[in-house]
Structures are given as structure tokens and as C-alpha cells.
Write a protein that holds these residues in place. Structure first.
Motif, PDB file in Angstrom:
ATOM      1  N   GLU A  30       0.850  -1.182   0.000  1.00 60.87           N
ATOM      2  CA  GLU A  30       0.000   0.000   0.000  1.00 60.87           C
ATOM      3  C   GLU A  30       0.892   1.240   0.000  1.00 60.87           C
ATOM      4  OE1 GLU A  30      -2.482  -0.100   3.471  1.00 60.87           O
ATOM      5  OE2 GLU A  30      -3.083  -2.157   3.065  1.00 60.87           O
ATOM      6  N   LEU A  31       0.584   2.195  -0.834  1.00 54.72           N
ATOM      7  CA  LEU A  31       1.299   3.470  -0.836  1.00 54.72           C
ATOM      8  C   LEU A  31       0.302   4.560  -0.470  1.00 54.72           C
ATOM      9  CD1 LEU A  31       3.391   3.076  -4.110  1.00 54.72           C
ATOM     10  CD2 LEU A  31       4.130   2.718  -1.753  1.00 54.72           C
ATOM     11  N   GLU A  32       0.653   5.367   0.504  1.00 55.21           N
ATOM     12  CA  GLU A  32      -0.209   6.450   0.949  1.00 55.21           C
ATOM     13  C   GLU A  32       0.517   7.768   0.777  1.00 55.21           C
ATOM     14  OE1 GLU A  32      -2.697   5.074   4.602  1.00 55.21           O
ATOM     15  OE2 GLU A  32      -0.657   4.272   4.813  1.00 55.21           O
ATOM     16  N   ASN A  33      -0.205   8.776   0.315  1.00 53.64           N
ATOM     17  CA  ASN A  33       0.379  10.101   0.124  1.00 53.64           C
ATOM     18  C   ASN A  33      -0.613  11.144   0.613  1.00 53.64           C
ATOM     19  OD1 ASN A  33       1.738  12.377  -0.658  1.00 53.64           O
ATOM     20  ND2 ASN A  33       1.308  12.140  -2.820  1.00 53.64           N
ATOM     21  N   PHE A  34      -0.337  11.737   1.750  1.00 47.13           N
ATOM     22  CA  PHE A  34      -1.181  12.780   2.308  1.00 47.13           C
ATOM     23  C   PHE A  34      -0.540  14.158   2.158  1.00 47.13           C
ATOM     24  CE2 PHE A  34      -1.904   8.933   5.009  1.00 47.13           C
ATOM     25  CZ  PHE A  34      -3.120   8.598   4.439  1.00 47.13           C
ATOM     26  N   ARG A  35       0.619  14.200   1.479  1.00 48.97           N
ATOM     27  CA  ARG A  35       1.319  15.465   1.274  1.00 48.97           C
ATOM     28  C   ARG A  35       0.637  16.244   0.160  1.00 48.97           C
ATOM     29  NH1 ARG A  35       7.245  14.909  -0.115  1.00 48.97           N
ATOM     30  NH2 ARG A  35       6.233  14.084  -1.930  1.00 48.97           N
ATOM     31  N   SER A  36       0.818  17.545   0.176  1.00 52.23           N
ATOM     32  CA  SER A  36       0.331  18.382  -0.920  1.00 52.23           C
ATOM     33  C   SER A  36       1.320  19.507  -1.155  1.00 52.23           C
ATOM     34  CB  SER A  36      -1.050  18.935  -0.612  1.00 52.23           C
ATOM     35  OG  SER A  36      -1.006  19.752   0.535  1.00 52.23           O
ATOM     36  N   ARG A  72      10.511  10.923  11.246  1.00 50.00           N
ATOM     37  CA  ARG A  72       9.288  10.409  10.637  1.00 50.00           C
ATOM     38  C   ARG A  72       8.865  11.307   9.499  1.00 50.00           C
ATOM     39  NH1 ARG A  72       4.066  12.109  14.200  1.00 50.00           N
ATOM     40  NH2 ARG A  72       4.826  14.171  14.728  1.00 50.00           N
ATOM     41  N   HIS A  73       8.089  10.736   8.629  1.00 53.46           N
ATOM     42  CA  HIS A  73       7.494  11.463   7.509  1.00 53.46           C
ATOM     43  C   HIS A  73       5.997  11.295   7.682  1.00 53.46           C
ATOM     44  CE1 HIS A  73      11.508  11.796   5.822  1.00 53.46           C
ATOM     45  NE2 HIS A  73      11.668  10.570   6.289  1.00 53.46           N
ATOM     46  N   GLN A  74       5.350  12.353   8.108  1.00 52.34           N
ATOM     47  CA  GLN A  74       3.963  12.272   8.537  1.00 52.34           C
ATOM     48  C   GLN A  74       2.972  12.023   7.416  1.00 52.34           C
ATOM     49  OE1 GLN A  74       2.632  15.162  11.447  1.00 52.34           O
ATOM     50  NE2 GLN A  74       4.742  15.886  11.618  1.00 52.34           N
ATOM     51  N   HIS A  75       3.332  12.360   6.180  1.00 51.69           N
ATOM     52  CA  HIS A  75       2.314  12.416   5.141  1.00 51.69           C
ATOM     53  C   HIS A  75       2.426  11.383   4.038  1.00 51.69           C
ATOM     54  CE1 HIS A  75       1.027  16.030   7.081  1.00 51.69           C
ATOM     55  NE2 HIS A  75       2.249  16.536   6.982  1.00 51.69           N
ATOM     56  N   SER A  76       3.425  10.510   4.070  1.00 51.48           N
ATOM     57  CA  SER A  76       3.530   9.554   2.973  1.00 51.48           C
ATOM     58  C   SER A  76       4.281   8.296   3.381  1.00 51.48           C
ATOM     59  CB  SER A  76       4.224  10.188   1.762  1.00 51.48           C
ATOM     60  OG  SER A  76       5.526  10.596   2.090  1.00 51.48           O
ATOM     61  N   ARG A 124       5.715  12.297  20.076  1.00 46.89           N
ATOM     62  CA  ARG A 124       7.110  11.873  20.058  1.00 46.89           C
ATOM     63  C   ARG A 124       7.109  10.349  19.942  1.00 46.89           C
ATOM     64  NH1 ARG A 124      11.012  15.317  21.947  1.00 46.89           N
ATOM     65  NH2 ARG A 124      12.116  13.581  22.910  1.00 46.89           N
ATOM     66  N   PRO A 125       8.260   9.737  19.678  1.00 43.54           N
ATOM     67  CA  PRO A 125       8.270   8.275  19.585  1.00 43.54           C
ATOM     68  C   PRO A 125       7.777   7.619  20.878  1.00 43.54           C
ATOM     69  CG  PRO A 125      10.348   9.193  18.805  1.00 43.54           C
ATOM     70  CD  PRO A 125       9.580  10.322  19.422  1.00 43.54           C
ATOM     71  N   ASP A 126       6.925   6.629  20.740  1.00 45.58           N
ATOM     72  CA  ASP A 126       6.464   5.833  21.875  1.00 45.58           C
ATOM     73  C   ASP A 126       7.503   4.736  22.102  1.00 45.58           C
ATOM     74  OD1 ASP A 126       5.294   4.122  23.684  1.00 45.58           O
ATOM     75  OD2 ASP A 126       3.425   3.882  22.563  1.00 45.58           O
ATOM     76  N   VAL A 127       8.371   4.931  23.088  1.00 43.53           N
ATOM     77  CA  VAL A 127       9.491   4.031  23.329  1.00 43.53           C
ATOM     78  C   VAL A 127       9.014   2.613  23.648  1.00 43.53           C
ATOM     79  CG1 VAL A 127      11.547   3.645  24.747  1.00 43.53           C
ATOM     80  CG2 VAL A 127      10.946   5.951  24.025  1.00 43.53           C
ATOM     81  N   ILE A 144       5.280   6.944  11.001  1.00 42.89           N
ATOM     82  CA  ILE A 144       6.067   5.985  11.785  1.00 42.89           C
ATOM     83  C   ILE A 144       7.460   6.553  12.036  1.00 42.89           C
ATOM     84  CG2 ILE A 144       7.207   3.713  11.696  1.00 42.89           C
ATOM     85  CD1 ILE A 144       4.215   3.615  12.380  1.00 42.89           C
ATOM     86  N   TRP A 145       7.865   6.542  13.286  1.00 48.54           N
ATOM     87  CA  TRP A 145       9.213   6.973  13.638  1.00 48.54           C
ATOM     88  C   TRP A 145      10.184   5.882  13.220  1.00 48.54           C
ATOM     89  CZ3 TRP A 145      10.322  11.768  15.376  1.00 48.54           C
ATOM     90  CH2 TRP A 145       9.255  12.536  15.847  1.00 48.54           C
ATOM     91  N   HIS A 146      11.335   6.276  12.688  1.00 49.43           N
ATOM     92  CA  HIS A 146      12.319   5.291  12.245  1.00 49.43           C
ATOM     93  C   HIS A 146      13.720   5.885  12.290  1.00 49.43           C
ATOM     94  CE1 HIS A 146      11.091   7.538   8.672  1.00 49.43           C
ATOM     95  NE2 HIS A 146      12.344   7.386   8.261  1.00 49.43           N
ATOM     96  N   HIS A 147      14.657   5.007  12.482  1.00 52.18           N
ATOM     97  CA  HIS A 147      16.064   5.381  12.420  1.00 52.18           C
ATOM     98  C   HIS A 147      16.456   5.383  10.952  1.00 52.18           C
ATOM     99  CE1 HIS A 147      20.417   5.010  12.817  1.00 52.18           C
ATOM    100  NE2 HIS A 147      20.277   5.450  14.054  1.00 52.18           N
ATOM    101  N   PRO A 148      17.370   6.238  10.526  1.00 51.22           N
ATOM    102  CA  PRO A 148      17.867   6.119   9.154  1.00 51.22           C
ATOM    103  C   PRO A 148      18.385   4.702   8.915  1.00 51.22           C
ATOM    104  CG  PRO A 148      18.614   8.174  10.117  1.00 51.22           C
ATOM    105  CD  PRO A 148      17.963   7.383  11.227  1.00 51.22           C
TER     106      PRO A 148
END
Length: 168
Positions: A52-58, A95-99, A130-133, A153-157
């Protein structure tokens, strides 16, 4: 995150455990339920909508106010950041909130044919934005598996474990 100390166990990535964070990407097979279309004059099989690909950015638009952002396919070349037998310190989550983001490993072959594994570190968003540890997880992705991050989703590089890897 510098004031937080916690240890987490690393496990191999699989769809069931990774579900809250995104999807595992792999080449479907007929036995896995993948439905293929014959392509390229019968020399290939095409599997549509494997994730699934989601894009909420504009982006701003002079006429309508905003339009959906244009997808961008990038390639990152990741240098190994971990020495076998040592701890890996998580110093950053983003994180990238929109996609959706999708990462597919393209390991450079070594003479020994070893390596290509990569570390995936993820966490859900907490009530404080913030990230939920408590949801922090670490997975090892194999060279034949990709992963997606759901929006927010929060993620490490990405972390190449044993060799230079290219991650799309």
C-alpha cells in the motif's frame, strides 16, 4: 532521545511482527498467493499493488490551493555502521507524517557473497507526538526483502550491517 537508555532485541523482519509499522516487500510467488500477469512477451511476471502506498502530502497550487505532491524515487548508498558483537546506539528517530516510504536493498556483491542485511528500527507515534518508546522495535531485513514505513512511523535512518548497500 539522548537521555533515554533502553535495550531492545533484534528479530528477523516478518509481516506479522512488522504490521504496525508498515509492510514487508518481497517478490511474490504463486504459492504465496501472488497473482501475476504475464509481461515482456512471456519473459517476466508482473505483480501489481504489492504494498500500500499512501500520500497525504500536498504542494501549493496557484489555481486550486494545493495538489498532491509528486512521488519521488530516491537511492541512498548506506555505509556499514555496526561491528559484529557490538551494541548499536539509536541516537535519532525521524518520521514522515504524510507519505509511505519504501526501502529495497540493492547490495553490492562481495567476493565472499556475504552480507546485504540491514537494520530496521521503528516506533509508533506517542500521545505526546514523540516516539512511543514502548513500541520501539528492531528488525533485520534480508537482502531479498524490502520494507515500507507507514505515514507517521518513527524510524532510524537505514543501517547497512556488513557491506555498502544501496537502498531505494
Amino acid at each position: 532521545m539522548s537521555d533515554l537508555v533502553t535495550c531492545i532485541t533484534v528479530s528477523l523482519v516478518n509481516q506479522e511482527a512488522y504490521e504496525p509499522y508498515g509492510q514487508v516487500v518481497y517478490s511474490p510467488t504463486p504459492s504465496s498467493g501472488g497473482k501475476a500477469q504475464v509481461a515482456n512477451q512471456g519473459t517476466a511476471r508482473r505483480y501489481n499493488h504489492v504494498v500500500e502506498l499512501e500520500n497525504f502530502r500536498s504542494e501549493p497550487n496557484a489555481c486550486s490551493g494545493s495538489i498532491p505532491a509528486v512521488p519521488n524515487m530516491c537511492i541512498f548508498q548506506c555505509d556499514p555502521q555496526w561491528q559484529p558483537g557490538s551494541l548499536f546506539h539509536v541516537r535519532l528517530l525521524e518520521r514522515h507524517q504524510h507519505s509511505t516510504q519504501c526501502f529495497m536493498p540493492i547490495a553490492r556483491p562481495l567476493a565472499t557473497n556475504v552480507g546485504g542485511d540491514y537494520l530496521v528500527i521503528v516506533a509508533l507515534n506517542g500521545a505526546d507526538d514523540r516516539p512511543d518508546v514502548a513500541t520501539l522495535r528492531a528488525f533485520i531485513g534480508r537482502p531479498w526483502q524490502g520494507i515500507t514505513y507507514r505515514p507517521g512511523i518513527w524510524h532510524h535512518p537505514m543501517v547497512a550491517l556488513t557491506q555498502v548497500s544501496v537502498i531505494e
